[in-house]
Scaffold this motif. Structure first.
Motif, PDB file in Angstrom:
ATOM      1  N   UNK A  24      33.081  61.292  65.878  1.00 46.73           N
ATOM      2  CA  UNK A  24      33.384  62.483  65.093  1.00 46.73           C
ATOM      3  C   UNK A  24      32.471  63.620  65.498  1.00 46.73           C
ATOM      4  N   UNK A  25      32.027  64.409  64.522  1.00 47.82           N
ATOM      5  CA  UNK A  25      31.153  65.534  64.823  1.00 47.82           C
ATOM      6  C   UNK A  25      29.702  65.077  64.941  1.00 47.82           C
ATOM      7  N   UNK A  26      28.827  66.019  65.091  1.00 46.92           N
ATOM      8  CA  UNK A  26      27.408  65.732  65.328  1.00 46.92           C
ATOM      9  C   UNK A  26      26.789  64.853  64.242  1.00 46.92           C
ATOM     10  N   UNK A  27      27.229  65.017  62.990  1.00 42.14           N
ATOM     11  CA  UNK A  27      26.589  64.326  61.875  1.00 42.14           C
ATOM     12  C   UNK A  27      27.381  63.125  61.367  1.00 42.14           C
ATOM     13  N   UNK A  28      28.583  62.910  61.866  1.00 42.51           N
ATOM     14  CA  UNK A  28      29.466  61.870  61.330  1.00 42.51           C
ATOM     15  C   UNK A  28      28.829  60.474  61.362  1.00 42.51           C
ATOM     16  N   UNK A  29      28.236  60.106  62.478  1.00 37.04           N
ATOM     17  CA  UNK A  29      27.647  58.762  62.587  1.00 37.04           C
ATOM     18  C   UNK A  29      26.507  58.579  61.587  1.00 37.04           C
ATOM     19  N   UNK A  30      25.732  59.625  61.360  1.00 31.08           N
ATOM     20  CA  UNK A  30      24.624  59.523  60.406  1.00 31.08           C
ATOM     21  C   UNK A  30      25.153  59.390  58.979  1.00 31.08           C
ATOM     22  N   UNK A  31      26.219  60.111  58.671  1.00 30.38           N
ATOM     23  CA  UNK A  31      26.837  59.990  57.350  1.00 30.38           C
ATOM     24  C   UNK A  31      27.375  58.583  57.156  1.00 30.38           C
ATOM     25  N   UNK A  32      28.033  58.067  58.174  1.00 34.70           N
ATOM     26  CA  UNK A  32      28.586  56.708  58.089  1.00 34.70           C
ATOM     27  C   UNK A  32      27.467  55.700  57.855  1.00 34.70           C
ATOM     28  N   UNK A  33      26.353  55.861  58.540  1.00 38.66           N
ATOM     29  CA  UNK A  33      25.197  54.961  58.320  1.00 38.66           C
ATOM     30  C   UNK A  33      24.693  55.050  56.884  1.00 38.66           C
ATOM     31  N   UNK A  34      24.681  56.252  56.320  1.00 40.12           N
ATOM     32  CA  UNK A  34      24.231  56.426  54.932  1.00 40.12           C
ATOM     33  C   UNK A  34      25.157  55.717  53.944  1.00 40.12           C
ATOM     34  N   UNK A  35      26.419  55.599  54.299  1.00 39.83           N
ATOM     35  CA  UNK A  35      27.408  54.983  53.411  1.00 39.83           C
ATOM     36  C   UNK A  35      27.607  53.496  53.679  1.00 39.83           C
ATOM     37  N   UNK A  36      26.863  52.978  54.634  1.00 44.37           N
ATOM     38  CA  UNK A  36      27.020  51.581  55.065  1.00 44.37           C
ATOM     39  C   UNK A  36      26.868  50.580  53.917  1.00 44.37           C
ATOM     40  N   UNK A  37      25.959  50.840  52.992  1.00 45.89           N
ATOM     41  CA  UNK A  37      25.677  49.864  51.936  1.00 45.89           C
ATOM     42  C   UNK A  37      26.294  50.233  50.593  1.00 45.89           C
ATOM     43  N   UNK A  38      27.257  51.131  50.604  1.00 48.59           N
ATOM     44  CA  UNK A  38      27.964  51.455  49.371  1.00 48.59           C
ATOM     45  C   UNK A  38      28.096  52.943  49.146  1.00 48.59           C
ATOM     46  N   UNK A  39      28.802  53.295  48.081  1.00 45.69           N
ATOM     47  CA  UNK A  39      29.078  54.702  47.790  1.00 45.69           C
ATOM     48  C   UNK A  39      27.802  55.494  47.504  1.00 45.69           C
ATOM     49  N   UNK A  40      27.868  56.787  47.826  1.00 47.58           N
ATOM     50  CA  UNK A  40      26.734  57.689  47.603  1.00 47.58           C
ATOM     51  C   UNK A  40      27.257  59.031  47.099  1.00 47.58           C
ATOM     52  N   UNK A  41      26.433  59.679  46.299  1.00 41.29           N
ATOM     53  CA  UNK A  41      26.726  61.039  45.860  1.00 41.29           C
ATOM     54  C   UNK A  41      26.209  62.010  46.919  1.00 41.29           C
ATOM     55  N   UNK A  42      26.734  63.220  46.861  1.00 40.67           N
ATOM     56  CA  UNK A  42      26.346  64.261  47.821  1.00 40.67           C
ATOM     57  C   UNK A  42      24.832  64.447  47.823  1.00 40.67           C
ATOM     58  N   UNK A  43      24.241  64.506  46.625  1.00 41.32           N
ATOM     59  CA  UNK A  43      22.789  64.726  46.526  1.00 41.32           C
ATOM     60  C   UNK A  43      22.002  63.579  47.148  1.00 41.32           C
TER      61      UNK A  43
END
Length: 128
Positions: A24-43
């Protein structure tokens, strides 16, 4: 209660910052890693992704949602909230991403040397 995301999850010296393989874009992989262990809020996502502006993070999340990799859920109530989580399609990227990160870590020195050499030659080329 979920474990908070560490603020230094994506240290500037992390191999993920050198990984030439993009999802995806520059940040997509990092976002996916953040969501790896479950849902997250924007904050919650903003903590380890502090280098990303809120506008760009929103754009990246929308792009991931459009591609079917992330699901956005709005919870109504006295204090409405929104959570983001990986879809099964998004979860299927975790394996290939782990392989790409391992490759970048294994070739860390070569990547740094190549980038430094390129940057040096580009500066010399512009000076002349």
């Amino acid at each position: 209660m979920r474990e908070p995301l560490p603020a230094d999850m994506f240290d500037e010296l992390c191999p993920s910052s050198l990984n030439p393989i993009r999802f995806g874009d520059k940040w997509a992989a990092l976002i996916i890693r953040c969501l790896e262990h479950g849902p997250r809020r924007f904050s919650e996502l903003r903590v380890p992704l502090s280098r990303v502006t809120p506008k760009v993070l929103t754009q990246s999340l929308r792009s991931l949602e459009r591609d079917g990799l992330v699901k956005r859920t709005v919870y109504a109530g006295a204090t409405p909230r929104v959570e983001y989580q990986l879809t099964p399609l998004g979860r299927s990227l975790l394996g290939p991403m782990a392989s790409a990160c391992a490759w970048a870590q294994e070739h860390w020195d070569e990547l740094l040397d190549a980038r430094e050499s390129y940057d040096d030659s580009s500066r010399l080329g512009r000076a002349g």
